[in-house]
Design an enzyme around this catalytic site. Structure first.
Site, PDB file in Angstrom:
ATOM      1  CG  ASN A   3      -1.695   0.918   1.443  1.00  0.00           C
ATOM      2  OD1 ASN A   3      -1.331   2.398   1.120  1.00  0.00           O
ATOM      3  ND2 ASN A   3      -3.654   1.062   1.199  1.00  0.00           N
TER       4      ASN A   3
ATOM      5  CG  ASP B  30      -2.893   5.118   0.799  1.00  0.00           C
ATOM      6  OD1 ASP B  30      -3.795   4.633   1.367  1.00  0.00           O
ATOM      7  OD2 ASP B  30      -3.050   4.361  -0.057  1.00  0.00           O
ATOM      8  CG  HIS B  31       1.202   6.560   4.601  1.00  0.00           C
ATOM      9  ND1 HIS B  31      -0.420   7.414   5.103  1.00  0.00           N
ATOM     10  CD2 HIS B  31       0.306   5.481   4.923  1.00  0.00           C
ATOM     11  CE1 HIS B  31      -1.399   6.963   5.598  1.00  0.00           C
ATOM     12  NE2 HIS B  31      -1.510   5.710   5.747  1.00  0.00           N
TER      13      HIS B  31
ATOM     14  NE  ARG C 203       8.345  21.364   2.023  1.00  0.00           N
ATOM     15  CZ  ARG C 203       9.944  21.602   2.233  1.00  0.00           C
ATOM     16  NH1 ARG C 203      10.911  21.556   1.488  1.00  0.00           N
ATOM     17  NH2 ARG C 203      10.221  21.661   3.715  1.00  0.00           N
TER      18      ARG C 203
ATOM     19  CG  HIS D 270      -8.047   3.890   0.922  1.00  0.00           C
ATOM     20  ND1 HIS D 270      -7.699   4.075   2.180  1.00  0.00           N
ATOM     21  CD2 HIS D 270      -9.146   4.486   1.023  1.00  0.00           C
ATOM     22  CE1 HIS D 270      -9.087   4.116   3.285  1.00  0.00           C
ATOM     23  NE2 HIS D 270      -9.822   4.473   1.929  1.00  0.00           N
TER      24      HIS D 270
ATOM     25  NE  ARG E 241      -7.554   7.160   4.108  1.00  0.00           N
ATOM     26  CZ  ARG E 241      -8.492   7.073   5.575  1.00  0.00           C
ATOM     27  NH1 ARG E 241     -10.226   7.332   5.515  1.00  0.00           N
ATOM     28  NH2 ARG E 241      -8.395   5.953   6.416  1.00  0.00           N
TER      29      ARG E 241
ATOM     30  NE  ARG F 175      -7.345  11.098   5.583  1.00  0.00           N
ATOM     31  CZ  ARG F 175      -7.987  10.810   6.634  1.00  0.00           C
ATOM     32  NH1 ARG F 175      -7.198  10.114   7.259  1.00  0.00           N
ATOM     33  NH2 ARG F 175      -9.524  11.290   7.203  1.00  0.00           N
ATOM     34  CG  HIS F 176      -3.351   8.676   1.701  1.00  0.00           C
ATOM     35  ND1 HIS F 176      -4.126   8.572   1.081  1.00  0.00           N
ATOM     36  CD2 HIS F 176      -3.395   8.446   2.798  1.00  0.00           C
ATOM     37  CE1 HIS F 176      -4.615   7.371   2.031  1.00  0.00           C
ATOM     38  NE2 HIS F 176      -3.994   7.217   2.941  1.00  0.00           N
TER      39      HIS F 176
ATOM     40  CD  GLU G 123      -7.586  -0.354   0.978  1.00  0.00           C
ATOM     41  OE1 GLU G 123      -6.833   0.786   0.996  1.00  0.00           O
ATOM     42  OE2 GLU G 123      -6.849  -1.443   1.891  1.00  0.00           O
TER      43      GLU G 123
ATOM     44  CB  THR H 100      -8.951   1.850   7.888  1.00  0.00           C
ATOM     45  OG1 THR H 100      -8.619   2.257   7.052  1.00  0.00           O
ATOM     46  CG2 THR H 100     -10.379   0.963   7.916  1.00  0.00           C
TER      47      THR H 100
ATOM     48  CD  GLU I  34      -6.993  -6.126   2.427  1.00  0.00           C
ATOM     49  OE1 GLU I  34      -7.180  -6.110   1.639  1.00  0.00           O
ATOM     50  OE2 GLU I  34      -5.999  -5.295   3.667  1.00  0.00           O
TER      51      GLU I  34
ATOM     52  CG  HIS J   8      -5.309  -1.290   9.588  1.00  0.00           C
ATOM     53  ND1 HIS J   8      -4.845  -0.049   8.433  1.00  0.00           N
ATOM     54  CD2 HIS J   8      -5.049  -1.067  10.236  1.00  0.00           C
ATOM     55  CE1 HIS J   8      -5.191   0.056   9.291  1.00  0.00           C
ATOM     56  NE2 HIS J   8      -5.471   0.418  11.021  1.00  0.00           N
ATOM     57  N   GLY J   9      -2.170  -2.084  10.291  1.00  0.00           N
ATOM     58  CA  GLY J   9      -0.899  -2.499  10.876  1.00  0.00           C
ATOM     59  C   GLY J   9      -0.082  -3.702  11.082  1.00  0.00           C
TER      60      GLY J   9
ATOM     61  CG  HIS K 287       1.419   3.872   8.550  1.00  0.00           C
ATOM     62  ND1 HIS K 287       1.806   3.199  10.097  1.00  0.00           N
ATOM     63  CD2 HIS K 287       1.303   5.325   8.679  1.00  0.00           C
ATOM     64  CE1 HIS K 287       2.623   4.593  10.234  1.00  0.00           C
ATOM     65  NE2 HIS K 287       1.992   5.640   9.940  1.00  0.00           N
TER      66      HIS K 287
HETATM   67  C1  LIG Z   1      -8.326  -0.574   4.858  1.00  0.00           C
HETATM   68  C2  LIG Z   1      -6.491  -0.416   5.497  1.00  0.00           C
HETATM   69  O1  LIG Z   1      -6.356  -0.236   6.892  1.00  0.00           O
HETATM   70  C3  LIG Z   1      -6.027  -0.102   4.839  1.00  0.00           C
HETATM   71  O2  LIG Z   1      -5.630   0.210   3.344  1.00  0.00           O
HETATM   72  C4  LIG Z   1      -6.559   2.231   4.279  1.00  0.00           C
HETATM   73  O3  LIG Z   1      -5.500   2.167   3.845  1.00  0.00           O
HETATM   74  C5  LIG Z   1      -5.802   2.678   5.898  1.00  0.00           C
HETATM   75  O4  LIG Z   1      -5.676   4.306   5.324  1.00  0.00           O
HETATM   76  P1  LIG Z   1      -4.509   4.790   5.095  1.00  0.00           P
HETATM   77  O5  LIG Z   1      -3.736   4.666   4.018  1.00  0.00           O
HETATM   78  O6  LIG Z   1      -5.683   6.369   4.905  1.00  0.00           O
HETATM   79  O7  LIG Z   1      -4.000   4.670   6.701  1.00  0.00           O
HETATM   80  N1  LIG Z   2      -5.896  -3.124   3.390  1.00  0.00           N
HETATM   81  C1  LIG Z   2      -4.588  -2.522   4.660  1.00  0.00           C
HETATM   82  C2  LIG Z   2      -3.638  -2.215   3.525  1.00  0.00           C
HETATM   83  O1  LIG Z   2      -3.642  -1.515   2.272  1.00  0.00           O
HETATM   84  C3  LIG Z   2      -2.544  -1.707   4.045  1.00  0.00           C
HETATM   85  O2  LIG Z   2      -2.809  -1.226   5.407  1.00  0.00           O
HETATM   86  P1  LIG Z   2      -1.638  -0.724   6.454  1.00  0.00           P
HETATM   87  O3  LIG Z   2      -0.135  -1.985   6.388  1.00  0.00           O
HETATM   88  O4  LIG Z   2      -1.128   0.633   6.074  1.00  0.00           O
HETATM   89  O5  LIG Z   2      -1.854  -0.320   8.020  1.00  0.00           O
END
Ligand SMILES: CC(=O)[C@@H](O)[C@H](O)COP(=O)(O)O
Ligand SMILES: NCC(=O)COP(=O)(O)O
Length: 242
Positions: free
Chosen positions: A10, A12-13, A21, A46, A48, A52-53, A73, A104, A154, A193-194, A216
């Site tokens: 993922n 996103d971050h 910036r 994701h 959103r 935000r990202h 997502e 999430t 999932e 997640h996590g 993340h």
């Molecule tokens: C659904 C999930 O657990 C993540 O894939 C989701 O993207 C978390 O949101 P953020 O990436 O915004 O933290």
């Molecule tokens: N659906 C979980 C995901 O894509 C990643 O979650 P995370 O590792 O960023 O908490």
């Protein structure tokens, strides 16, 4: 011996850092390509509602520029459905979303939202997108996914990631039971997640799981060790667990 466990990275971050910036770097698409080269079997992003990202432009570029499948997502909204139908990614994972949440916080209430979700899932299935529902490891939610004809669930591992000791072991058992119930009903179970280097192995050892989505933690570790090495290390830990 269980089948190969796919790693979805993922990104996103990476976009979180970029948006801090408003620059064009670091580019999530570049991160996705590097992660794929390092062993990621897929990329998760994701989009959103508050952007935000990950942005709409990121999704457009990811939809055409990847070397591995894209898992989009999204919340169960008409706006996001239209975006998904426009890009037709390999996979769409429907996740719950609250604007005020930092990340999430739990799984989708598929059981309580059947009538809202059913037409969306049907349209996504018809468009050739593999639909996944991001749910708690709860038999009621898996039964709902079956009724909704979602081919994938999932399982939310956030609670497992936060817990320790006997409570974490109990949550791991819930995850294992949920994965077994999903597979028994012809639904492909994923998890995410996590997840981190420290907590991934017991989850990866659940034999019915086909994919882990992790983001993340990997992006954080990449700041210190580089993205490719951390993807390779997560890949190795998952392989060792099998
Ligand atoms: C659904 C999930 O657990 C993540 O894939 C989701 O993207 C978390 O949101 P953020 O990436 O915004 O933290
Ligand atoms: N659906 C979980 C995901 O894509 C990643 O979650 P995370 O590792 O960023 O908490």
């Amino acid at each position: 011996m269980s089948g190969k466990l796919r790693l979805g990275v993922n990104i996103d971050h990476v976009a979180t850092v970029r948006n801090a910036r408003g620059s064009g770097y670091p580019d999530p698409v570049r991160a996705a390509l590097l992660a794929a080269e390092a062993g990621a079997d897929g990329i998760t992003a994701h989009l959103r509602e508050d952007r935000r990202h990950i942005t709409d432009d990121d999704i457009a570029r990811l939809s055409t520029g990847l070397t591995v499948p894209l898992n989009l997502e999204m919340a169960a909204t008409e706006e996001m459905l239209a975006i998904a139908l426009r890009h037709r990614p390999h996979a769409v994972c429907i996740v719950p979303e609250k604007r005020e949440e930092r990340t999430t916080e739990g799984g989708l209430d598929a059981a309580g939202q059947h009538n809202h979700l059913a037409p969306m899932i049907a349209q996504l299935n018809d468009a050739g997108c593999r639909v996944s529902l991001f749910i708690e490891p709860d038999p009621r939610q898996i039964e709902a996914a079956l009724r909704l004809r979602a081919p994938v669930v999932e399982l939310h591992t956030g609670r497992y990631a936060e817990l320790e000791g006997p409570a974490q072991a109990e949550e791991l058992r819930r995850l294992a039971d949920a994965a077994a119930l999903a597979a028994k009903n012809g639904i492909e179970p994923h998890a995410g997640h996590g997840l981190t280097f420290d907590n991934v192995v017991p989850v990866a050892a659940i034999p019915q799981l086909a994919e882990l989505n992790i983001g993340h933690f990997l992006i954080g570790e990449a700041i210190f060790d580089g993205l490719a090495p951390v993807v390779m290390r997560m890949r190795a830990l998952m392989d060792e667990a099998r």
